[in-house]
Scaffold this motif. Structure first.
Motif, PDB file in Angstrom:
ATOM      1  N   PRO A 234       0.939  -1.209   0.085  1.00 30.01           N
ATOM      2  CA  PRO A 234      -0.081  -0.037   0.010  1.00 30.01           C
ATOM      3  C   PRO A 234       1.135   1.239  -0.108  1.00 30.01           C
ATOM      4  CG  PRO A 234      -0.817  -1.668   1.603  1.00 30.01           C
ATOM      5  CD  PRO A 234       0.371  -2.173   1.052  1.00 30.01           C
ATOM      6  N   THR A 235       1.748   1.081   0.668  1.00 32.64           N
ATOM      7  CA  THR A 235       2.881   2.560   0.752  1.00 32.64           C
ATOM      8  C   THR A 235       3.512   2.820  -0.570  1.00 32.64           C
ATOM      9  OG1 THR A 235       2.936   2.451   3.283  1.00 32.64           O
ATOM     10  CG2 THR A 235       4.886   3.580   2.060  1.00 32.64           C
ATOM     11  N   VAL A 236       4.102   1.643  -1.030  1.00 28.32           N
ATOM     12  CA  VAL A 236       4.501   1.840  -2.488  1.00 28.32           C
ATOM     13  C   VAL A 236       3.664   2.371  -3.443  1.00 28.32           C
ATOM     14  CG1 VAL A 236       5.574   0.394  -4.358  1.00 28.32           C
ATOM     15  CG2 VAL A 236       6.359  -0.044  -1.815  1.00 28.32           C
ATOM     16  N   ALA A 237       2.462   1.712  -3.526  1.00 32.56           N
ATOM     17  CA  ALA A 237       1.544   2.329  -4.301  1.00 32.56           C
ATOM     18  C   ALA A 237       1.314   3.716  -4.236  1.00 32.56           C
ATOM     19  CB  ALA A 237       0.201   1.402  -4.229  1.00 32.56           C
ATOM     20  N   ALA A 238       0.993   4.211  -3.047  1.00 34.67           N
ATOM     21  CA  ALA A 238       0.776   5.495  -2.558  1.00 34.67           C
ATOM     22  C   ALA A 238       1.856   6.415  -3.080  1.00 34.67           C
ATOM     23  CB  ALA A 238       0.575   5.751  -0.926  1.00 34.67           C
ATOM     24  N   HIS A 239       3.101   5.985  -2.841  1.00 37.16           N
ATOM     25  CA  HIS A 239       4.384   6.779  -3.385  1.00 37.16           C
ATOM     26  C   HIS A 239       4.218   6.636  -4.983  1.00 37.16           C
ATOM     27  CE1 HIS A 239       6.976   5.851   0.400  1.00 37.16           C
ATOM     28  NE2 HIS A 239       5.805   6.527   0.411  1.00 37.16           N
ATOM     29  N   GLN A 240       4.196   5.661  -5.293  1.00 32.28           N
ATOM     30  CA  GLN A 240       3.809   5.790  -7.069  1.00 32.28           C
ATOM     31  C   GLN A 240       2.787   6.833  -7.727  1.00 32.28           C
ATOM     32  OE1 GLN A 240       6.208   4.285  -8.867  1.00 32.28           O
ATOM     33  NE2 GLN A 240       6.226   2.206  -8.805  1.00 32.28           N
ATOM     34  N   ALA A 241       1.675   6.941  -6.877  1.00 37.93           N
ATOM     35  CA  ALA A 241       0.785   7.638  -7.301  1.00 37.93           C
ATOM     36  C   ALA A 241       1.164   9.126  -6.986  1.00 37.93           C
ATOM     37  CB  ALA A 241      -0.563   7.384  -6.399  1.00 37.93           C
ATOM     38  N   ALA A 242       2.064   9.436  -5.929  1.00 43.24           N
ATOM     39  CA  ALA A 242       2.671  10.721  -5.908  1.00 43.24           C
ATOM     40  C   ALA A 242       3.484  11.276  -6.787  1.00 43.24           C
ATOM     41  CB  ALA A 242       3.051  10.764  -4.200  1.00 43.24           C
ATOM     42  N   LEU A 243       4.019  10.197  -7.407  1.00 40.99           N
ATOM     43  CA  LEU A 243       5.029  10.329  -8.435  1.00 40.99           C
ATOM     44  C   LEU A 243       4.390  10.603  -9.989  1.00 40.99           C
ATOM     45  CD1 LEU A 243       7.821   8.274  -7.108  1.00 40.99           C
ATOM     46  CD2 LEU A 243       8.007  10.750  -7.135  1.00 40.99           C
ATOM     47  N   ALA A 244       3.128  10.666  -9.947  1.00 38.21           N
ATOM     48  CA  ALA A 244       2.353  10.528 -11.395  1.00 38.21           C
ATOM     49  C   ALA A 244       2.965  11.712 -12.148  1.00 38.21           C
ATOM     50  CB  ALA A 244       0.790  10.256 -11.105  1.00 38.21           C
ATOM     51  N   ALA A 245       3.258  12.912 -11.664  1.00 35.78           N
ATOM     52  CA  ALA A 245       3.488  13.937 -12.248  1.00 35.78           C
ATOM     53  C   ALA A 245       5.086  13.932 -12.843  1.00 35.78           C
ATOM     54  CB  ALA A 245       3.502  15.072 -11.565  1.00 35.78           C
ATOM     55  N   HIS A 246       5.950  12.947 -12.526  1.00 34.66           N
ATOM     56  CA  HIS A 246       7.482  12.663 -12.923  1.00 34.66           C
ATOM     57  C   HIS A 246       7.381  11.064 -13.170  1.00 34.66           C
ATOM     58  CE1 HIS A 246       8.206  16.623 -11.084  1.00 34.66           C
ATOM     59  NE2 HIS A 246       7.621  16.228 -10.001  1.00 34.66           N
ATOM     60  N   PRO A 247       7.053  10.593 -14.445  1.00 36.26           N
ATOM     61  CA  PRO A 247       7.000   9.432 -14.990  1.00 36.26           C
ATOM     62  C   PRO A 247       8.306   8.751 -14.835  1.00 36.26           C
ATOM     63  CG  PRO A 247       6.355  10.884 -16.754  1.00 36.26           C
ATOM     64  CD  PRO A 247       6.365  11.693 -15.458  1.00 36.26           C
ATOM     65  N   ALA A 248       9.356   9.567 -15.238  1.00 39.82           N
ATOM     66  CA  ALA A 248      10.807   8.993 -15.153  1.00 39.82           C
ATOM     67  C   ALA A 248      11.111   8.698 -13.726  1.00 39.82           C
ATOM     68  CB  ALA A 248      11.931   9.957 -15.656  1.00 39.82           C
ATOM     69  N   TRP A 249      10.731   9.555 -12.701  1.00 42.54           N
ATOM     70  CA  TRP A 249      11.290   9.191 -11.291  1.00 42.54           C
ATOM     71  C   TRP A 249      10.214   8.140 -10.804  1.00 42.54           C
ATOM     72  CZ3 TRP A 249      10.894  14.864  -9.157  1.00 42.54           C
ATOM     73  CH2 TRP A 249      11.960  15.717  -9.848  1.00 42.54           C
ATOM     74  N   GLN A 250       9.086   8.128 -11.189  1.00 45.14           N
ATOM     75  CA  GLN A 250       8.147   6.903 -10.731  1.00 45.14           C
ATOM     76  C   GLN A 250       8.752   5.569 -11.518  1.00 45.14           C
ATOM     77  OE1 GLN A 250       4.316   6.467 -13.085  1.00 45.14           O
ATOM     78  NE2 GLN A 250       3.261   6.946 -11.133  1.00 45.14           N
ATOM     79  N   ALA A 251       9.118   5.650 -12.653  1.00 43.72           N
ATOM     80  CA  ALA A 251      10.014   4.211 -13.081  1.00 43.72           C
ATOM     81  C   ALA A 251      11.122   4.139 -12.298  1.00 43.72           C
ATOM     82  CB  ALA A 251      10.251   4.488 -14.782  1.00 43.72           C
ATOM     83  N   LEU A 252      12.036   4.989 -11.808  1.00 45.55           N
ATOM     84  CA  LEU A 252      13.247   4.865 -11.081  1.00 45.55           C
ATOM     85  C   LEU A 252      12.686   4.210  -9.844  1.00 45.55           C
ATOM     86  CD1 LEU A 252      16.307   5.201 -10.782  1.00 45.55           C
ATOM     87  CD2 LEU A 252      15.815   7.441 -10.299  1.00 45.55           C
TER      88      LEU A 252
END
Length: 264
Positions: A234-252
């Motif tokens: 759940p925390t990992v998913a929340a972090h991924q959602a918080a990075l939605a505006a930065h797809p490169a950082w989200q992938a990293l």
């Protein structure tokens, strides 16, 4: 210390960038003399030479080159081979590059030279003082006389001098990129995320210091913490959602999470 002091060497410094700008004054402070400074940018060579007593700034490498006991190539890796092939080096000259990833074999095409490596394992930035006695200096050479000279030069600067072959040095350089360059990039991402939330970078300072101190005192994989280690989906998913505006950082983030979990 004058040049005729036992153990002092006369250095030719090719390059006037970040490494050379730190190394030149350190060599003088250790009792050596810098015969000349050359750079592709004449203004940079002149500025550095002005800081080194007795050094001259060369506007070209036209023969004859000034005499030196060691010629140090403080230039980008891609410039080393062309530089070796360019000037008319004195017969038997000892020439050493300062690169971490460039093998000793770069000298194979120049059999008239004694080739070597003088690799300082440190990051160099303008305005940042370097504590040279603590800097690991990694030495390699294609003959014993050249190795002995480079070892003596290194030991005059640092308390941490090692003989490393090209394969070892390449692995060390890769490790250094992970430890320094990639870590700094991640800190840059963290800084940007804090700025987006209107939060000061200083908030992370105690955490960063403790992370580094702990990793230096223990095997880093053994002291890994965080949601990836806990497999906290759940925390990992929340972090991924918080990075939605930065797809490169989200992938990293996803790649690093997977890499951490692969070590468990």
């Amino acid at each position: 210390m004058p040049h005729d002091t036992p153990g002092s060497l006369r250095i030719g410094l090719l390059g006037a960038g970040r490494v050379a700008s730190h190394l030149g004054p350190a060599l003088v402070a250790a009792g050596h003399s810098v015969a000349f400074v050359w750079s592709r940018t004449a203004q940079s060579a002149a500025a550095l030479a002005a800081q080194l007593p007795g050094a001259v700034a060369l506007s070209s490498l036209a023969p004859p080159l000034p005499t030196a006991d060691v010629y140090l190539l403080a230039v980008p890796d891609a410039a080393v081979a062309p530089l070796l092939a360019g000037p008319t080096w004195p017969a038997g000259a000892l020439v050493a590059h300062l690169a971490g990833a460039l093998p000793l074999s770069v000298f194979d095409s120049q059999p008239n030279l004694r080739g070597g490596v003088f690799y300082p394992l440190q990051t160099f930035s303008p305005g940042r003082a370097i504590d040279w006695p603590t800097v690991p200096l990694c030495i390699e050479a294609n003959d014993l006389s050249a190795e002995a000279t480079l070892l003596d030069l290194a030991r005059s600067l640092s308390q941490h001098v090692r003989r490393l072959d090209s394969a070892q040095r390449l692995k060390l350089h890769v490790a250094a990129v992970f430890a320094n360059n990639f870590t700094n990039h991640l800190l840059g991402i963290a800084d940007a995320l804090l700025a987006e939330a209107d939060l000061p970078p200083a908030l992370l300072a105690p955490l960063v210091r403790e992370t580094v101190d702990k990793a230096l005192a223990n095997p880093p994989f053994a002291v890994q913490t965080g949601p990836a280690v806990r497999r906290d989906a759940p925390t990992v998913a929340a972090h991924q959602a918080a990075l939605a505006a930065h797809p490169a950082w989200q992938a990293l983030y996803a790649q690093l999470t997977a890499s951490i979990q692969a070590q468990l």
